[in-house]
Design a protein around this motif. Structure first.
Motif, PDB file in Angstrom:
ATOM      1  N   SER B   4       0.829  -1.205   0.000  1.00 42.67           N
ATOM      2  CA  SER B   4       0.000   0.000   0.000  1.00 42.67           C
ATOM      3  C   SER B   4       0.862   1.253   0.000  1.00 42.67           C
ATOM      4  N   ALA B   5       2.032   1.178   0.653  1.00 43.02           N
ATOM      5  CA  ALA B   5       2.946   2.329   0.636  1.00 43.02           C
ATOM      6  C   ALA B   5       3.446   2.570  -0.785  1.00 43.02           C
ATOM      7  N   TRP B   6       3.808   1.470  -1.462  1.00 44.08           N
ATOM      8  CA  TRP B   6       4.262   1.574  -2.852  1.00 44.08           C
ATOM      9  C   TRP B   6       3.165   2.176  -3.721  1.00 44.08           C
ATOM     10  N   LYS B   7       1.948   1.630  -3.501  1.00 47.74           N
ATOM     11  CA  LYS B   7       0.816   2.053  -4.308  1.00 47.74           C
ATOM     12  C   LYS B   7       0.566   3.554  -4.104  1.00 47.74           C
ATOM     13  N   LEU B   8       0.613   3.964  -2.841  1.00 45.83           N
ATOM     14  CA  LEU B   8       0.336   5.362  -2.520  1.00 45.83           C
ATOM     15  C   LEU B   8       1.427   6.270  -3.097  1.00 45.83           C
ATOM     16  N   SER B   9       2.689   5.838  -2.915  1.00 47.62           N
ATOM     17  CA  SER B   9       3.800   6.650  -3.437  1.00 47.62           C
ATOM     18  C   SER B   9       3.696   6.782  -4.948  1.00 47.62           C
ATOM     19  N   LEU B  10       3.374   5.668  -5.593  1.00 45.59           N
ATOM     20  CA  LEU B  10       3.248   5.687  -7.050  1.00 45.59           C
ATOM     21  C   LEU B  10       2.117   6.619  -7.468  1.00 45.59           C
ATOM     22  N   LYS B  11       1.031   6.593  -6.692  1.00 47.00           N
ATOM     23  CA  LYS B  11      -0.106   7.463  -7.032  1.00 47.00           C
ATOM     24  C   LYS B  11       0.277   8.923  -6.841  1.00 47.00           C
ATOM     25  N   PHE B  12       1.019   9.209  -5.782  1.00 49.68           N
ATOM     26  CA  PHE B  12       1.490  10.578  -5.575  1.00 49.68           C
ATOM     27  C   PHE B  12       2.376  10.998  -6.740  1.00 49.68           C
ATOM     28  N   PHE B  13       3.211  10.070  -7.170  1.00 55.13           N
ATOM     29  CA  PHE B  13       4.158  10.338  -8.254  1.00 55.13           C
ATOM     30  C   PHE B  13       3.407  10.638  -9.553  1.00 55.13           C
ATOM     31  N   ILE B  14       2.407   9.791  -9.826  1.00 52.28           N
ATOM     32  CA  ILE B  14       1.671   9.944 -11.088  1.00 52.28           C
ATOM     33  C   ILE B  14       0.772  11.174 -11.047  1.00 52.28           C
ATOM     34  N   ALA B  15       0.267  11.485  -9.847  1.00 54.13           N
ATOM     35  CA  ALA B  15      -0.690  12.590  -9.736  1.00 54.13           C
ATOM     36  C   ALA B  15      -0.097  13.906 -10.226  1.00 54.13           C
ATOM     37  N   LYS B  16       1.217  14.079 -10.058  1.00 54.70           N
ATOM     38  CA  LYS B  16       1.845  15.332 -10.493  1.00 54.70           C
ATOM     39  C   LYS B  16       2.762  15.017 -11.665  1.00 54.70           C
ATOM     40  N   LYS B  17       2.135  14.697 -12.786  1.00 57.76           N
ATOM     41  CA  LYS B  17       2.912  14.244 -13.952  1.00 57.76           C
ATOM     42  C   LYS B  17       3.916  15.292 -14.411  1.00 57.76           C
ATOM     43  N   ILE B 306      10.226   5.819  -0.729  1.00 63.47           N
ATOM     44  CA  ILE B 306       9.763   5.043  -1.892  1.00 63.47           C
ATOM     45  C   ILE B 306       9.597   5.974  -3.089  1.00 63.47           C
ATOM     46  N   GLU B 307       9.067   7.159  -2.817  1.00 61.36           N
ATOM     47  CA  GLU B 307       8.897   8.116  -3.913  1.00 61.36           C
ATOM     48  C   GLU B 307      10.256   8.505  -4.488  1.00 61.36           C
ATOM     49  N   SER B 308      11.224   8.685  -3.589  1.00 58.75           N
ATOM     50  CA  SER B 308      12.561   9.036  -4.107  1.00 58.75           C
ATOM     51  C   SER B 308      13.151   7.866  -4.885  1.00 58.75           C
ATOM     52  N   LEU B 309      12.823   6.644  -4.447  1.00 60.46           N
ATOM     53  CA  LEU B 309      13.302   5.469  -5.188  1.00 60.46           C
ATOM     54  C   LEU B 309      12.685   5.442  -6.586  1.00 60.46           C
ATOM     55  N   ILE B 310      11.417   5.804  -6.652  1.00 56.41           N
ATOM     56  CA  ILE B 310      10.754   5.833  -7.974  1.00 56.41           C
ATOM     57  C   ILE B 310      11.446   6.871  -8.866  1.00 56.41           C
ATOM     58  N   TYR B 311      11.698   8.046  -8.268  1.00 54.37           N
ATOM     59  CA  TYR B 311      12.432   9.078  -9.024  1.00 54.37           C
ATOM     60  C   TYR B 311      13.795   8.535  -9.451  1.00 54.37           C
ATOM     61  N   GLY B 312      14.448   7.873  -8.508  1.00 60.56           N
ATOM     62  CA  GLY B 312      15.792   7.342  -8.768  1.00 60.56           C
ATOM     63  C   GLY B 312      15.779   6.344  -9.911  1.00 60.56           C
ATOM     64  N   LEU B 313      14.818   5.414  -9.868  1.00 57.67           N
ATOM     65  CA  LEU B 313      14.768   4.375 -10.897  1.00 57.67           C
ATOM     66  C   LEU B 313      14.519   4.986 -12.277  1.00 57.67           C
ATOM     67  N   PHE B 314      13.502   5.837 -12.336  1.00 60.46           N
ATOM     68  CA  PHE B 314      13.173   6.455 -13.634  1.00 60.46           C
ATOM     69  C   PHE B 314      14.359   7.287 -14.141  1.00 60.46           C
ATOM     70  N   SER B 315      14.883   8.129 -13.228  1.00 59.53           N
ATOM     71  CA  SER B 315      15.959   9.042 -13.644  1.00 59.53           C
ATOM     72  C   SER B 315      17.199   8.269 -14.079  1.00 59.53           C
ATOM     73  N   THR B 316      17.495   7.181 -13.365  1.00 60.05           N
ATOM     74  CA  THR B 316      18.695   6.425 -13.699  1.00 60.05           C
ATOM     75  C   THR B 316      18.560   5.797 -15.086  1.00 60.05           C
ATOM     76  N   VAL B 317      17.395   5.209 -15.336  1.00 63.72           N
ATOM     77  CA  VAL B 317      17.194   4.589 -16.654  1.00 63.72           C
ATOM     78  C   VAL B 317      17.278   5.657 -17.744  1.00 63.72           C
ATOM     79  N   VAL B 318      16.557   6.767 -17.518  1.00 60.61           N
ATOM     80  CA  VAL B 318      16.552   7.833 -18.531  1.00 60.61           C
ATOM     81  C   VAL B 318      17.955   8.443 -18.661  1.00 60.61           C
ATOM     82  N   GLY B 319      18.577   8.735 -17.502  1.00 60.06           N
ATOM     83  CA  GLY B 319      19.890   9.392 -17.506  1.00 60.06           C
ATOM     84  C   GLY B 319      20.949   8.551 -18.192  1.00 60.06           C
ATOM     85  N   ILE B 320      20.988   7.260 -17.856  1.00 58.89           N
ATOM     86  CA  ILE B 320      22.029   6.408 -18.446  1.00 58.89           C
ATOM     87  C   ILE B 320      21.769   6.221 -19.936  1.00 58.89           C
TER      88      ILE B 320
END
Lengths: 255, 859
Positions: B4-17, B306-320
């Motif tokens: 649920s924490a993952w789900k919530l963090s992801l929703k927060f992340f998506i909410a502010k596209k 978790i939200e920072s991890l989501i940022y980290g994962l996306f940014s790392t893939v995009v950045g690399i």
């Protein structure tokens, strides 16, 4: 019957520079199971501060607050968090729903975060939302719901963990009269058997207060008056309804 | 809880596209930079190693015996071959090494090589035309072939000592020899061994296993050295240490670029922190409600992490991914536009995995700061409905610590300068200065915003005053805005100053080694007709300098005669004999030379009139060696004749190139004609000042087709010069890319901060609109805020970056002659307000178009 909530000489002082402001002054009260108490008072009377102390959100300067036998003034943050999670339900004026979650998710989230499995709470959450007349809106987000619907979601959320006591701060403050009345009926129903939740509600609307079993009037941090629906005989003697008595007290208080 | 924490963090992340997109873009830029820098430098290392191998030969050890009589036997070679780590080795035969007198009439240097890949790595003996010689065949230096009008297929008679004259067929042409009178003849190793009766080889070339790391390589080299010294005690061993140093030149630049890219990561991380902070600010009520409903503070921290991890994962893939793409782009741009040699892009996947892991870890760690704030969030906030009244900064830091650090920095600099303390104290003071300046931002903000409002009020009215007050009211947020831009400008400023110093140094070095683009050189002592000079000068877009044939003379009155006085500098080229000190006289028009080959006049006058028919200009090394000063008279004996010559020293010069750093005595060409009967030229050095280099070369080649100039060799130095210029050029490209990326990150950070600051005050703005503020006024107010913060960021960045770079260079003893990049400073001051306007433009439009009622009811 043991009271769900009990305070003894509860006092809260705020220091503003060299002055000491006594927001709540020696308040003693108790709330029985299934009792609906309204606290009324003008702005600055200390009713919100009292509600915060009753919820364990503000530390008392002196006195004590006990909920279900637990002394809040002696509890640490972790114990208070657990208490709020399990023993207290909150209803706010502005609903305080999480905008990115659906109605159903808003209701279940606190329990899920507390470690409950969704399968264990799914049925009850759906039941509560159905009771609130929201079965068609389970997956709608707050901004897709009306104010009244949002408040009903908030009530369902508050009721899900079956807390012994509910704390409501102006729950109809941002609703129209009709919707407000619906919400109040729902809250009052929650206090009746078999649910028997106790409810402490803060308001400055005598009509709202008239739904309560007992109304406490506050001024300058003190409880200065009380009207109870138990005083029916007295009220009959005075040829006055419960709501009229509240209205009269309120006018005296505001004079 | 976790799901649920993952789900919530992801929703927060998506909410502010929108914000998530820009945040990921900002963070990705940092990762992109680190990735690209890593790949580009790996690629460069590989390319330059390959280039060096191609240019100087792909071998690791060259050993040869300079004395007669001892060499390496077949058994010795077999033993060496068994040394672990040696991939291959080939014998070399110098049959007449160390023998005197000269072994051939043509002063040829004879070499016997095997027809193998390894032997061909000796680039002086590489067959550039024709094929490898077998029995009775030879490959020759082009000078000899030109001199005797020979070509591949011609027959030549060569004198083999102890064997007499033998006839050979020329089968191949060697590269031009590095020295004019040092030509080579290459023979087949086995045949030469057989014909000379030598059973031992006099040299050996080796290649080590390329998979050895540097310590293994050093161990193998040590074994080889020990074995070789045991076998042939006086053997000369070249393990190519100098070349290794050349290959590792990127070591100089890599730390600088790496430091900058780390700064960009820090900037990116500040974006993570600010994004999460903004997100926390916006969800303050949501989070406090969750706290009120019984969610623990640690669980809220987890949501943020978790939200920072989501940022980290996306940014790392995009950045690399973008980093890899940008590396290819840099490779293409560098190769096509700047002719930098980059053969293939080297991607070390293990390094990329490290970058990914480090980036994600750092981004999660960056999430700890807002995570801790979330943990401390009071549940009572859930009841709050009032707008934030502003924020503040730590007074102790601003008023005490910041000025103290700047003061400490200044005091340390003064003490280090006066007391001549360790120069590294400058670096420490530089760091103190930077930290102090950053801590001082709030105070500077307060003063500067007041100054701006006072100065600009007559022009822009009350908007500026209100903007200034808002800046001070939200000081922490404004500090973040200023800091974001200041970081970019600091890095840019410091980078540009360092770049200037490095590029100037590199350019100086390249100009020293390659003052000219093309040399026309005589293949023998006879030189060539000066008529060629006039023809060459007819080509447009070139400068020339000409040198007559050289003449030797003995100085009869040197103040530092042979062996009596210690010489201040190495008298390279000055030979002291019993006849006096030998000097090399050359005739040249120094005024012309100065255009192509600038030199510094140490003393005296340098012009044709001063030189006249009896003046001489000495290079500094020659003047130091002989002990002459301006005004002295030199008495010279013309070679081995009994004739003397008297010259007056009219000037001393110090060359900025290798030419005038040589120990020369320069006279008017007429002096050479009258005294030595030298009319011919030894070389014409040509610098292409404008126009097409290919056209110039074609014209020169056309002149040389004239039989009169068949003894003239054309040496094109441009390729070598280009290679020598590549490091600084590449460093410029990488540094510019780095700076631009950091500016990009800063702009995104600035946009982020501005947007969040405005959104936070949306009710306040709605109230202002409700009481009659017009939309343009709203926009102006927000734009004024953005502009004021960015101008301050720019100015502080210039000061901080300039100060830090200067102190850093002082600590490296490189500050002499440091020039501040004025164009960058002006550019920054001009662009800063524009960046501020750009960053706040979209937000100002958003704020001015907000629905008043919905903003007012938005709690």
């Amino acid at each position: 019957m043991n009271p769900v909530l009990e305070t003894k000489l509860l006092t809260k002082e705020f220091h503003t520079g060299s002055e000491i402001l006594c927001a709540v002054n020696s308040v003693t009260l108790n709330v029985k199971p299934g009792e609906f108490i309204a606290i009324m008072g003008p702005s600055g009377s200390g009713k919100s501060t009292l509600l915060h102390m009753l919820s364990g959100l503000e530390k008392a300067t002196s006195g004590s607050v006990t909920i279900c036998g637990m002394d809040l003034t002696e509890s640490n943050d972790e114990e208070l968090t657990k208490l709020r999670r399990e023993k207290i339900g909150f209803v706010f004026q502005f609903f305080n729903l999480i905008p990115v979650l659906s109605a159903y998710e808003n209701v279940t989230l606190p329990m899920l975060m507390a470690g409950h499995k969704e399968s264990a709470i799914r049925e009850r959450a759906r039941f509560l939302l159905e009771q609130m007349g929201l079965s068609a809106h389970l997956h709608k987000r707050p901004h897709e719901l009306s104010g009244g619907q949002q408040q009903r979601v908030a009530i369902a959320r508050a009721l899900l963990p079956t807390p012994p006591i509910l704390m409501a701060d102006e729950p109809t403050g941002s609703l129209d009269t009709k919707t407000g009345l619906e919400v109040l009926r729902l809250l009052r129903n929650a206090c009746k058997a078999p649910l028997q939740h106790s409810l402490v509600l803060v308001t400055h609307d005598p009509k709202v207060a008239s739904f309560a079993n007992r109304v406490l009037f506050m001024r300058d941090g003190r409880i200065v008056g009380e009207v109870s629906d138990m005083d029916q005989l007295q009220l009959l003697d005075l040829n006055m309804s419960f709501s009229a008595a509240i209205q009269q007290q309120w006018e005296v208080l505001m004079a | 809880m976790n799901s649920s924490a993952w789900k919530l963090s992801l929703k927060f992340f998506i909410a502010k596209k929108g914000r998530s997109f820009f945040s990921i873009l900002g963070i990705s830029l940092g990762i992109l930079l680190v990735t690209a820098v890593q790949i580009v430098f790996s690629t460069l290392d590989y390319s330059y190693a390959a280039l060096q191998r191609q240019q100087y030969g792909d071998y690791d050890v060259l050993a040869y015996n300079q004395s007669v009589g001892s060499g390496l036997t077949t058994q010795m070679l077999a033993k060496l071959k068994n040394v672990q780590g040696i991939e291959s080795l080939q014998p070399i035969l110098y049959p007449y090494q160390g023998q005197s007198p000269r072994y051939s009439t043509d002063s040829l240097f004879y070499v016997g090589l095997t027809d193998t890949y390894l032997s061909k790595q000796l680039k002086n003996y590489e067959i550039i035309r024709g094929h490898f010689p077998h029995s009775h065949e030879v490959a020759l230096s082009p000078e000899i072939m030109l001199q005797h009008h020979l070509h591949i297929g011609s027959a030549i008679e060569l004198n083999l000592p102890h064997k007499g004259v033998m006839k050979f067929i020329i089968t191949g042409e060697l590269p031009p020899s590095s020295q004019v009178h040092f030509a080579t003849a290459v023979f087949d190793y086995s045949w030469l061994q057989k014909i000379t009766g030598m059973t031992q080889s006099t040299g050996v070339i080796m290649k080590l296993n390329p998979r050895l790391n540097s310590s293994e390589k050093n161990a193998v080299l040590q074994t080889i050295r020990e074995d070789l010294y045991k076998m042939v005690p006086h053997i000369t061993i070249d393990t190519r240490d100098q070349l290794s140093q050349q290959i590792n030149y990127t070591d100089v630049f890599l730390p600088i670029v790496r430091a900058l890219s780390i700064t960009s990561i820090i900037a990116s991380i500040s974006i993570v922190i600010s994004t999460l902070q903004i997100s926390l600010q916006e969800r303050r009520k949501d989070f406090s409600t969750l706290r009120l409903l019984g969610i623990k503070g640690s669980q809220l921290s987890l949501l943020i992490l978790i939200e920072s991890l989501i940022y980290g994962l996306f940014s790392t893939v995009v950045g690399i991914s973008l980093g890899i793409g940008v590396s290819f782009l840099i490779k293409t741009v560098s190769t096509q536009l700047f002719h930098v040699s980059m053969t293939i892009v080297i991607i070390q996947w293990s390094t990329l995995v490290w970058i990914a892991l480090c980036s994600i870890t750092m981004i999660i760690l960056a999430g700890l700061i807002p995570g801790l704030w979330a943990r401390r969030l009071s549940p009572i906030e859930a009841y709050r409905t009032a707008d934030p009244s502003g924020d503040s900064t730590n007074g102790i830091v601003t008023f005490f610590l910041a000025p103290s650090l700047v003061a400490i920095s200044v005091i340390l600099v003064l003490l280090t300068h006066i007391l001549k303390l360790n120069v590294f104290i400058y670096l420490f003071s530089g760091l103190c200065f930077v930290v102090g300046m950053y801590m001082w931002i709030p105070q500077c903000l307060q003063s500067s915003s007041r100054l701006f409002s006072w100065a600009l009020k007559p022009l822009f009215g009350s908007n500026v005053v209100l903007a200034s007050r808002n800046i001070n009211r939200y000081k922490r947020r404004s500090t973040l805005c200023v800091g974001a831009l200041m970081l970019a400008v600091t890095v840019g400023m410091a980078g540009m100053i360092v770049l200037n110093v490095i590029v100037v140094g590199q350019t100086r070095m390249v100009n020293f080694n390659y003052p000219e683009d093309v040399i026309l050189r005589a293949v023998d002592f006879h030189g060539f007709s000066s008529g060629l000079k006039n023809q060459v000068r007819s080509i447009k877009g070139i400068s020339t300098e000409t040198f007559t044939n050289l003449a030797g003379a003995f100085v009869l009155n040197a103040p530092n005669p042979d062996g009596t006085t210690p010489m201040p500098t190495s008298p390279k080229g000055v030979q002291h004999t019993g006849l006096g000190s030998l000097v090399t006289l050359v005739g040249s028009h120094l005024e012309e030379d100065k255009r192509i080959d600038p030199f510094q006049i140490i003393a005296g006058r340098i012009d044709s009139r001063a030189l006249g028919n009896d003046g001489v200009v000495l290079t500094k090394s020659e003047a130091d060696a002989l002990g002459f000063k301006v005004g002295d008279t030199m008495r010279l004996k013309k070679g081995f004749t009994n004739q003397t010559l008297t010259l007056k020293v009219v000037g001393i010069i110090k060359g900025t190139s290798s030419t005038f750093s040589s120990p020369w005595a320069i006279v008017n060409p007429t002096v050479m004609e009258h005294n030595f009967s030298i009319h011919s030229l030894s070389s014409i050095q040509i610098k292409i000042t404008s126009g097409d280099a290919r056209r110039v070369i074609q014209s020169l080649q056309a002149f040389l087709k004239n039989p009169q100039y068949q003894d003239v060799q054309l040496i094109n130095k441009m390729k070598e010069k280009q290679i020598a210029q590549q490091p600084s050029m590449l460093f410029s490209i990488v540094l510019t890319t780095t700076i631009l990326t950091i500016v990009g990150i800063a702009t995104l950070g600035l946009m982020n901060h501005t947007a969040s600051s405005i959104r936070q005050r949306s009710r306040e703005f709605a109230t202002m609109r409700a009481v009659g503020t017009t939309r343009p006024q709203m926009m102006r107010l927000i734009l004024a805020e953005g502009m004021m913060t960015s101008v301050l960021g720019g100015i502080l960045g210039v000061v901080t970056g300039g100060g830090f770079a200067y102190l850093a260079l002082l600590s490296l003893n490189q500050a002499r002659g440091v020039s501040f990049p004025l164009s960058w400073i002006y550019g920054t001051i001009f662009i800063s307000p524009i960046l501020g306007l750009f960053a706040s433009w979209s937000t100002s439009i958003w704020a001015s178009r907000q629905d008043i009622l919905s903003s007012l009811s938005n709690y």
